[in-house]
Design a protein around this motif. Structure first.
Motif, short mmCIF file in Angstrom:
data_model
loop_
_atom_site.label_atom_id
_atom_site.label_comp_id
_atom_site.label_asym_id
_atom_site.label_seq_id
_atom_site.Cartn_x
_atom_site.Cartn_y
_atom_site.Cartn_z
N GLY A 75 0.82 -1.20 0.00
CA GLY A 75 0.00 0.00 0.00
C GLY A 75 0.85 1.25 0.00
O GLY A 75 2.00 1.25 -0.46
N GLY A 76 0.31 2.34 0.53
CA GLY A 76 1.02 3.61 0.54
C GLY A 76 2.08 3.68 1.62
O GLY A 76 2.49 2.68 2.22
N PHE A 77 2.53 4.91 1.89
CA PHE A 77 3.62 5.11 2.84
C PHE A 77 3.32 4.43 4.18
O PHE A 77 2.22 4.53 4.71
CB PHE A 77 3.85 6.60 3.10
N PRO A 215 12.92 10.59 -0.62
CA PRO A 215 12.53 11.64 -1.57
C PRO A 215 11.63 11.08 -2.67
O PRO A 215 11.72 9.89 -3.02
CB PRO A 215 13.87 12.10 -2.15
N PRO A 216 10.78 11.91 -3.26
CA PRO A 216 9.96 11.46 -4.39
C PRO A 216 10.87 11.02 -5.54
O PRO A 216 11.89 11.66 -5.82
CB PRO A 216 9.15 12.71 -4.77
N ASN A 217 10.50 9.94 -6.19
CA ASN A 217 11.34 9.44 -7.29
C ASN A 217 10.60 9.33 -8.61
O ASN A 217 11.16 8.85 -9.60
CB ASN A 217 11.94 8.08 -6.92
N ALA A 218 9.35 9.77 -8.66
CA ALA A 218 8.56 9.68 -9.90
C ALA A 218 8.48 11.05 -10.56
O ALA A 218 8.24 12.06 -9.90
CB ALA A 218 7.16 9.15 -9.60
N ARG A 219 8.67 11.05 -11.85
CA ARG A 219 8.57 12.29 -12.61
C ARG A 219 8.21 11.96 -14.05
O ARG A 219 8.38 10.82 -14.50
CB ARG A 219 9.88 13.08 -12.58
N GLN A 220 7.73 12.96 -14.77
CA GLN A 220 7.40 12.77 -16.17
C GLN A 220 8.63 13.06 -17.03
O GLN A 220 9.32 14.06 -16.82
CB GLN A 220 6.25 13.66 -16.60
N THR A 278 7.76 5.75 0.48
CA THR A 278 7.46 6.94 -0.32
C THR A 278 5.99 7.30 -0.17
O THR A 278 5.15 6.45 0.14
CB THR A 278 7.77 6.70 -1.82
N ASN A 279 5.69 8.56 -0.40
CA ASN A 279 4.31 9.02 -0.41
C ASN A 279 4.11 9.83 -1.67
O ASN A 279 4.32 11.04 -1.69
CB ASN A 279 4.00 9.88 0.82
N GLN A 280 3.72 9.14 -2.73
CA GLN A 280 3.60 9.79 -4.02
C GLN A 280 2.58 9.05 -4.87
O GLN A 280 2.54 7.82 -4.89
CB GLN A 280 4.96 9.81 -4.73
#
Length: 388
Positions: A75-77, A215-220, A278-280
């Motif tokens: 699941g999530g963070f 840190p967030p690791n998802a990006r476009q 992560t929380n993203q």
């Protein structure tokens, strides 16, 4: 979470979990699109009667009985799974074990930035413990594996996130709030329509998870003229971060640190805990980034409890891969009729077709299949397929 807007293909890597390699002590997921309390219920049982012990027992059975790797979403963070190893993993020079997940590289992107590969990476923090008192219970101190982002300024050491259950509307989006002021929702998505994304065996009100947030690791990024969501892999030290068949997936027990960040020496480890860190949620159509757990591989013995299957040597070929509406398979010749079976990533058999003896070519219509990743099995051979 694995979605095809993230990648064009998978590197070949399939693992099969053998029986009794570990037992599950606790499964405490955060809310998420793959969290479904109904799969753990006995016939006629009410959700209010579901217990954590029953959930762990059912998960143990799923890992033992699945035809290939069973994958558990955290699941999530903050969501976590805790296991006891049937055999300890010794601490020797170099990497000692792997926590297997479902990470994969996007081959259209990774060659461009080989020092920072990416595709689908949903990193989880790993905790380890040695059974020093020898009682077989996970009551000795736990130590965090200090991965590459442990001292990153963007990492938050004591991040607390509370999820809120809507009892009046169980299938509602799940709101959350953090101690840093983050607010948002675990959104429902059309591909997953279970009664609720909330782990109701843990709470019917709210759940708070506290731990290190990476840190967030998802990006476009733009790949071949199209925008795609890409999740960059951290350098080392996390679960579900690099593909299972890469050296970077390996974990060195000597990375373990105590609560003050001091290195510790463990002769072996007997217990492992994996926590989604992560929380993203990159897009509504994708869902939350959720660490996934598929098993443990010791790097010091052939008796690992996991049997790697290299698809390049499997004798089973599928093309095109990725596919849209139809696939062709090249099969190993069999002396008698054999079953071709299609599984989703959670071990559920979605399709079974009988292939006549001697037939080495076969076609399947995949037009009605949902976008995702599937496992095809034939005559004990396996290959992964990506459906766009």
């Amino acid at each position: 979470m694995k979605h095809l807007i993230l990648a064009l293909a998978l590197l070949p890597c399939t693992v099969t979990v053998a029986q009794e390699s570990f037992r599950i002590l606790d499964y405490s997921p955060a809310p998420g699109q793959f969290v479904d309390y109904t799969q753990f219920l006995y016939p006629g049982q009410a959700a209010s009667e579901l217990t954590p012990q029953q959930v762990c027992h059912r998960l143990d059975s799923l890992y033992r009985e699945s035809d290939f790797t069973y994958i558990t979403s955290l699941g999530g963070f903050g969501g976590s799974i805790t296991i006891a190893l049937n055999k300890p993993i010794p601490n020797r020079e170099g990497n000692d074990f792997k926590v297997l997940g479902n990470a994969f590289y996007n081959p259209a992107y990774t060659p461009q930035l080989s020092d920072t590969p990416g595709g689908s990476s949903e990193p989880g923090i790993i905790w380890v413990s040695q059974d020093k008192n020898g009682n077989g219970i996970a009551d000795d101190p736990w130590y965090e594996i200090a991965g590459s982002e442990h001292h990153n300024p963007q990492t938050i050491a004591d991040y607390a996130l509370t999820y809120y259950f809507n009892a009046e509307k169980p299938d509602a989006d799940i709101a959350y709030r953090s101690n840093t002021g983050d607010t948002g929702y675990i959104f429902r998505i059309s591909a997953h329509t279970q009664a609720s994304y909330f782990p109701l065996w843990l709470s019917t009100d709210s759940l708070t998870f506290v731990g290190r947030r990476l840190p967030p690791n998802a990006r476009q990024v733009e790949i071949n003229g199209s925008l795609m969501w890409l999740m960059s892999c951290f350098a080392y030290g996390y679960a579900d971060n690099h593909p299972n068949n890469t050296p970077e997936c390996g974990i060195d027990i000597d990375l373990a640190v105590d609560k003050d960040g001091n290195p510790v020496h463990l002769e072996q480890i007997d217990f492992i805990k994996v926590v989604c860190a992560t929380n993203q949620q990159p897009a509504l159509s994708i869902g939350e980034i959720s660490t996934e757990f598929a098993g443990i591989l010791s790097l010091h013995t052939s008796q690992t409890g996991l049997l790697p299957v290299d698809e390049s040597e499997a004798g089973l070929e599928v093309f095109p891969n990725p596919c849209k509406d139809r696939i062709r398979l090249r099969l190993p010749a069999q002396a008698k009729a054999a079953a071709l079976r299609v599984f989703d990533l959670y071990g559920r058999c979605l399709l079974q077709v009988s292939v006549p003896a001697g037939q080495t070519q076969f076609e399947l219509n995949t037009e009605s299949w949902k976008s995702g990743v599937y496992l095809l099995r034939f005559a004990e051979k396996s290959v992964r397929l990506v459906k766009l």
